[in-house]
Write an enzyme that holds these catalytic residues in place. Structure first.
Site, PDB file in Angstrom:
ATOM      1  N   GLU A  91      35.830  43.570  35.570  1.00  0.00           N
ATOM      2  CA  GLU A  91      34.614  44.249  35.478  1.00  0.00           C
ATOM      3  C   GLU A  91      34.103  44.096  34.037  1.00  0.00           C
ATOM      4  OE1 GLU A  91      34.842  47.299  39.004  1.00  0.00           O
ATOM      5  OE2 GLU A  91      35.985  47.905  37.401  1.00  0.00           O
ATOM      6  N   CYS A 104      30.201  46.148  27.438  1.00  0.00           N
ATOM      7  CA  CYS A 104      31.487  46.460  27.486  1.00  0.00           C
ATOM      8  C   CYS A 104      32.374  45.249  28.190  1.00  0.00           C
ATOM      9  CB  CYS A 104      32.113  47.708  28.005  1.00  0.00           C
ATOM     10  SG  CYS A 104      33.782  48.153  28.158  1.00  0.00           S
ATOM     11  N   CYS A 111      46.407  44.655  33.302  1.00  0.00           N
ATOM     12  CA  CYS A 111      46.946  45.034  31.847  1.00  0.00           C
ATOM     13  C   CYS A 111      48.356  45.008  31.977  1.00  0.00           C
ATOM     14  CB  CYS A 111      46.338  46.141  31.439  1.00  0.00           C
ATOM     15  SG  CYS A 111      46.607  46.492  29.616  1.00  0.00           S
ATOM     16  N   CYS A 115      49.486  52.139  30.429  1.00  0.00           N
ATOM     17  CA  CYS A 115      49.141  53.604  29.888  1.00  0.00           C
ATOM     18  C   CYS A 115      49.142  54.500  31.133  1.00  0.00           C
ATOM     19  CB  CYS A 115      47.904  53.504  29.166  1.00  0.00           C
ATOM     20  SG  CYS A 115      48.122  52.390  27.369  1.00  0.00           S
ATOM     21  N   CYS A 118      45.468  55.613  32.578  1.00  0.00           N
ATOM     22  CA  CYS A 118      44.497  54.604  32.701  1.00  0.00           C
ATOM     23  C   CYS A 118      44.573  53.736  34.180  1.00  0.00           C
ATOM     24  CB  CYS A 118      44.645  53.327  31.536  1.00  0.00           C
ATOM     25  SG  CYS A 118      43.416  52.088  31.802  1.00  0.00           S
ATOM     26  N   CYS A 338      35.226  54.802  30.928  1.00  0.00           N
ATOM     27  CA  CYS A 338      36.309  54.368  30.341  1.00  0.00           C
ATOM     28  C   CYS A 338      37.495  54.669  31.359  1.00  0.00           C
ATOM     29  CB  CYS A 338      36.739  55.172  28.884  1.00  0.00           C
ATOM     30  SG  CYS A 338      35.301  54.917  27.792  1.00  0.00           S
TER      31      CYS A 338
HETATM   32  N1  SAH Z   1      43.685  47.994  25.949  1.00  0.00           N
HETATM   33  C1  SAH Z   1      42.636  48.325  24.622  1.00  0.00           C
HETATM   34  C2  SAH Z   1      41.599  48.331  25.675  1.00  0.00           C
HETATM   35  C3  SAH Z   1      41.310  49.036  26.926  1.00  0.00           C
HETATM   36  S1  SAH Z   1      40.493  50.537  27.311  1.00  0.00           S
HETATM   37  C4  SAH Z   1      43.115  49.652  24.417  1.00  0.00           C
HETATM   38  O1  SAH Z   1      43.989  50.239  24.715  1.00  0.00           O
HETATM   39  O2  SAH Z   1      42.540  50.144  23.409  1.00  0.00           O
HETATM   40  C5  SAH Z   1      39.651  51.179  26.370  1.00  0.00           C
HETATM   41  C6  SAH Z   1      39.673  52.793  26.021  1.00  0.00           C
HETATM   42  O3  SAH Z   1      39.628  53.393  27.220  1.00  0.00           O
HETATM   43  C7  SAH Z   1      41.116  53.150  25.438  1.00  0.00           C
HETATM   44  O4  SAH Z   1      40.880  53.830  24.426  1.00  0.00           O
HETATM   45  C8  SAH Z   1      41.835  53.590  26.581  1.00  0.00           C
HETATM   46  O5  SAH Z   1      42.862  54.210  26.173  1.00  0.00           O
HETATM   47  C9  SAH Z   1      40.447  54.415  27.096  1.00  0.00           C
HETATM   48  N2  SAH Z   1      40.981  54.962  28.583  1.00  0.00           N
HETATM   49  C10 SAH Z   1      41.811  54.272  29.449  1.00  0.00           C
HETATM   50  N3  SAH Z   1      41.703  55.203  30.533  1.00  0.00           N
HETATM   51  C11 SAH Z   1      40.943  56.160  30.330  1.00  0.00           C
HETATM   52  C12 SAH Z   1      40.445  57.296  31.373  1.00  0.00           C
HETATM   53  N4  SAH Z   1      40.917  57.326  32.478  1.00  0.00           N
HETATM   54  N5  SAH Z   1      39.773  58.189  30.811  1.00  0.00           N
HETATM   55  C13 SAH Z   1      39.097  57.908  29.668  1.00  0.00           C
HETATM   56  N6  SAH Z   1      39.435  57.024  28.687  1.00  0.00           N
HETATM   57  C14 SAH Z   1      40.533  56.200  29.177  1.00  0.00           C
END
Ligand code: SAH
Length: 367
Positions: A91, A104, A111, A115, A118, A338
């Protein structure tokens, strides 16, 4: 098989034409056709000789991913679902604001980092995107939005904050960013490109040498114990070392700072104590903080912090002298916010393989 020239930065494009016995300016001509005029058909590149056009059409292509879904949120945020080779999807999101437009983009299908908050993590991991698939997202968005590098500024910023961990796909991400910065292609200033990472330290050092774009680091917790629960990568690259790597990253560039992203999870990392600890941690860092209200997805155990907690958290950081903004939730009615990007990963078998050696990926250049 025809070679896909989308994703070839200028020097590789020149090398390609050199091999054909053509002058280096052919590379510039083709880059301009592709990125300034959005042309993907060699036959339409009328300042190349007819025989060269025919030759190119035989041996090469300009091939972006295929758009398989489009959505526009009530706030004007766009989301595209794109199909990549192998049947998976990724996406890309465009966020229009008054004074800028941010695209973005994704760097991987799925991935490996897992995390806990996420939704991309839940999809598992399939593979790295090629440079063509990464820059292809920008190329397609330009086409969809009517953006021309020499016309009105529609896309002013690109953030690598979509699916995937960009620093685990280092070479392809750098090649795509080189194209974003090249005047013959997108011509964005390096500070208008932001790479967001969970903190792959050796790759951060390489990035500083190769392509020092703006850096965002997903911190999410002020201490190792909590961060390791949220971002398992922290066990490998703990906070003190990450902070040193961030200092090295900005050391040679006077006005730069690191953006620290901090997802606000109710009752998990959002107390005043956490805020004070965070302020202490970032005391000597050229830093700014981006608080991201958690965006929920089906099956998550987490909840978004309430606005009052986010405000008081922010207040504590502000009082400690840290520039802190709360990221506006954009596009959540189409799951474009995000952490809500899921794409589609149909083949997850490679995940366990990659997990064992996340930063020893061979540099793969070509799709
Ligand atoms: N892998 C990279 C980029 C991808 S995510 C990283 O970790 O930075 C982009 C941002 O969105 C990151 O800061 C991530 O931690 C955040 N993010 C992921 N899941 C989220 C969620 N459910 N709500 C808000 N932010 C989230």
């Amino acid at each position: 098989m025809r070679v896909n020239l989308l994703g070839y930065p200028r020097r590789e494009m020149e090398a390609f034409f050199a091999k054909l016995g053509e002058a280096p300016f052919r590379a510039s001509q083709v880059l301009k056709w592709v990125y300034h005029s959005g042309v993907d058909d060699f036959h339409a590149m009328t300042n190349l000789s007819k025989p060269l056009r025919e030759r190119l059409a035989e041996i090469a292509s300009i091939e972006a991913p295929e758009i398989t879904g489009r959505q526009v949120a009530s706030d004007g945020t766009h989301k595209w679902l794109m199909q990549v080779a192998g049947g998976n999807c990724m996406e890309t999101v465009y966020i229009p604001e008054v004074d800028r437009g941010t695209l973005c983009i994704s760097s991987q299908v799925g991935c490996v980092l897992n995390c806990s908050f996420c939704s991309t993590a839940q999809q598992g991991f399939n593979r790295n995107l090629s440079a063509a698939e990464i820059i292809g997202q920008v190329w397609l968005a330009c086409r969809e939005l009517g953006h021309h590098p020499n016309g009105p500024r529609i896309i002013t910023n690109v953030v690598l904050m979509g699916m995937g961990e960009p620093l685990l796909n280092f070479e392809n991400v750098v090649r795509a960013m080189e194209l974003m910065m090249d005047d013959l292609a997108l011509g964005l200033g390096r500070r208008r490109i932001t790479l967001s990472t969970a903190g792959i330290i050796p790759a951060l050092d390489r990035l500083r040498e190769r392509c020092p774009v703006s850096l965002a680091v997903s911190l999410h917790a002020p201490d190792d114990e909590l961060r390791s629960q949220l971002v398992p990568l922290n066990r490998k690259y703990p906070i003190p070392e990450l902070m040193n790597a961030c200092r090295r990253y900005v050391a040679h560039s006077p006005k730069s700072q690191v953006t620290f992203e901090y997802v606000m999870l109710s009752g998990v990392n959002d107390s005043p104590t956490h805020a004070r600890k965070l302020a202490r941690l970032l005391r000597d860092m050229p830093a700014k903080v981006n608080l991201i209200p958690f965006n929920p997805f089906p099956g998550t155990p987490y909840q978004r912090s309430d606005p009052e907690s986010i405000d008081s958290f922010r207040q504590i950081l502000l009082e400690a002298g840290l520039v802190t903004i709360t990221r506006k939730t954009r596009g959540d009615d189409i799951d474009a916010a995000c952490g809500q990007l899921v794409g589609r990963v149909t083949d997850r078998t490679r995940r366990s393989l990659r997990l064992r050696a996340p930063d020893s990926e061979p540099a793969s250049h070509h799709p």
